[in-house]
Design a protein around this motif. Structure first.
Motif, PDB file in Angstrom:
ATOM      1  N   CYS A 274       0.842  -1.193   0.000  1.00  0.00           N
ATOM      2  CA  CYS A 274       0.000   0.000   0.000  1.00  0.00           C
ATOM      3  C   CYS A 274       0.880   1.247   0.000  1.00  0.00           C
ATOM      4  CB  CYS A 274      -0.904  -0.055   1.229  1.00  0.00           C
ATOM      5  SG  CYS A 274      -2.193   1.190   1.261  1.00  0.00           S
ATOM      6  N   GLY A 275       0.270   2.397  -0.186  1.00  0.00           N
ATOM      7  CA  GLY A 275       1.020   3.643  -0.363  1.00  0.00           C
ATOM      8  C   GLY A 275       1.962   3.962   0.781  1.00  0.00           C
ATOM      9  N   THR A 276       1.523   3.748   2.018  1.00  0.00           N
ATOM     10  CA  THR A 276       2.379   4.063   3.162  1.00  0.00           C
ATOM     11  C   THR A 276       3.645   3.223   3.138  1.00  0.00           C
ATOM     12  OG1 THR A 276       0.387   4.519   4.410  1.00  0.00           O
ATOM     13  CG2 THR A 276       2.402   4.332   5.680  1.00  0.00           C
TER      14      THR A 276
ATOM     15  N   HIS B 101       0.914  -3.588   6.138  1.00  0.00           N
ATOM     16  CA  HIS B 101      -0.210  -3.212   7.011  1.00  0.00           C
ATOM     17  C   HIS B 101      -1.555  -3.604   6.388  1.00  0.00           C
ATOM     18  CE1 HIS B 101       0.416   0.320   4.410  1.00  0.00           C
ATOM     19  NE2 HIS B 101      -0.888   0.504   4.515  1.00  0.00           N
TER      20      HIS B 101
ATOM     21  N   CYS C 243      -6.599  -1.792   3.937  1.00  0.00           N
ATOM     22  CA  CYS C 243      -6.122  -0.395   3.875  1.00  0.00           C
ATOM     23  C   CYS C 243      -6.544   0.292   2.579  1.00  0.00           C
ATOM     24  CB  CYS C 243      -4.626  -0.240   4.108  1.00  0.00           C
ATOM     25  SG  CYS C 243      -4.192   1.506   4.342  1.00  0.00           S
TER      26      CYS C 243
HETATM   27 ZN   LIG Z   1      -2.188   1.697   3.505  1.00  0.00          ZN
END
Ligand SMILES: [Zn+2]
Ligand SMILES: [Zn+2]
Length: 341
Positions: free
Chosen positions: A37-39, A59, A149
């Motif tokens: 995911c982006g994070t 995550h 997420c």
């Molecule tokens: Zn995320």
């Protein structure tokens, strides 16, 4: 066991971590899918000097319950249960924790699995039983990962925008979150204007049902959205790109009385408060993921409306391919990736 750790400066490594043992109130999950995911990209790109003791990344964990720690109610959590994780854990007793928004807990450092506590990029994950959310039988582990997420963030933002079949929604960015936004907005019945600087991503958005495609690198995004809405502007605008200019354009592209939701962002929001907001009755708000109940609601919606969330994934990886998986994700040439165990 071996898990993927972000070492900073775009290095990831499969390294050894202790075998998981559940403490009081905790469970061990056998991971089945762990999304990218982006994070994760922010963690991947940060300088090595900013990285403390490495933790296992990931995550968006999804798997099955493999072991129960002391004090876990075995009538409620059973070995073999298919589960997602609401990937935050706070003090458990403040108003935010009690309302299912543990990420907003101000009482204690919040554990964010895959960020400051071990996450899902490993064969096993230990989390408090209270973080578990049942994965409906109809949904794959990959879908559960996305809901945990990226796709869940898009769903929650559209819910807060109160999007319905009456609305035209402009979605800035058609990466994994924005594309999930297109997918859910169509499932809500809305008309979607998709924006991205990548022709590949715009083509994907069209496949996912986007009604209008705009490339802000070759056209004036606000003018194009106005043109596509009879000069009114979009009823709702979702900004997922994080591009410096996008948040400002998102505000200006909203119709009078329109709403703008920001889930990503860099730099200042450059608006004239009177001209852009007050005299146009615009509502602008930020949205950070979702509550535990919101995650459950998203999963239920995906089941009942048969949203093909798995379609968001373009790449499926083994944990051993971590370097290649993150190198490709970092290039933003690919769609969403997921590790399958
Ligand atoms: Zn995320
Ligand atoms: Zn709390």
């Amino acid at each position: 066991m071996q898990g993927i750790a972000f070492l900073g400066d775009r290095n990831v490594e499969l390294r050894s971590f202790p075998d998981p043992a559940p403490g009081i109130g905790e469970v061990v999950l056998q991971m089945k899918a762990s999304g990218i995911c982006g994070t994760d990209l922010m963690l991947y790109r940060r300088p090595a000097s900013a990285v403390g003791a490495p933790v296992i990344g990931g995550h968006e964990p999804c798997g099955v319950v493999a072991a129960l720690g002391p004090g876990v109610d075995a009538t409620r959590v059973r070995i073999g249960d298919r589960v997602m994780v609401h990937h935050y854990f706070g003090c458990t007793v403040c108003e935010h924790c009690r309302s299912g928004w543990a990420q907003l807990c101000q009482s204690t450092p919040v554990a964010v699995y895959g960020n400051n506590a071990n996450g899902g990029h490993a064969p096993y994950l230990v989390v408090p039983a209270a973080t578990l959310i049942a994965l409906p039988d109809e949904l794959s582990f990959e879908t559960g990962a996305a809901i945990s997420c990226g796709s869940g963030t898009a769903y929650a933002a559209l819910r807060r925008l109160n999007v319905s079949g009456h609305d035209t929604v402009a979605i800035f960015g058609q990466g994994p979150v924005g594309l999930a936004g297109t997918q859910f907005a169509k499932a809500f019945g809305a008309r979607v204007i998709a924006l991205d600087v990548s022709p590949v991503r715009l083509a994907r958005a069209a496949e996912f049902g986007a009604d209008v495609s705009i490339d802000p690198s070759s056209a004036d995004a606000v003018a194009e959205i106005m043109a596509a809405t009879g000069g009114r502007g979009a009823d709702a605008v979702l900004e997922t790109s994080g591009a410096t200019s996008a948040a400002t354009a998102a505000v200006r592209a909203a119709r009078i009385w329109g709403s703008v939701c920001l889930v990503s962002g860099q730099g200042p929001l450059d608006v004239n408060i009177l001209a852009d907001l007050v005299f146009r009755q615009i509502t602008v708000f930020g949205s950070w993921t979702f509550s535990a109940a919101g995650q459950m609601e998203c999963a239920r919606f995906v089941v009942e409306r048969a949203v093909d969330v798995d379609r968001i994934f373009t790449h499926r990886w083994a944990l051993s391919a971590a370097s290649e998986a993150y190198r490709l994700t970092d290039s933003q040439a690919a769609g969403k990736g997921v590790f399958l165990m």
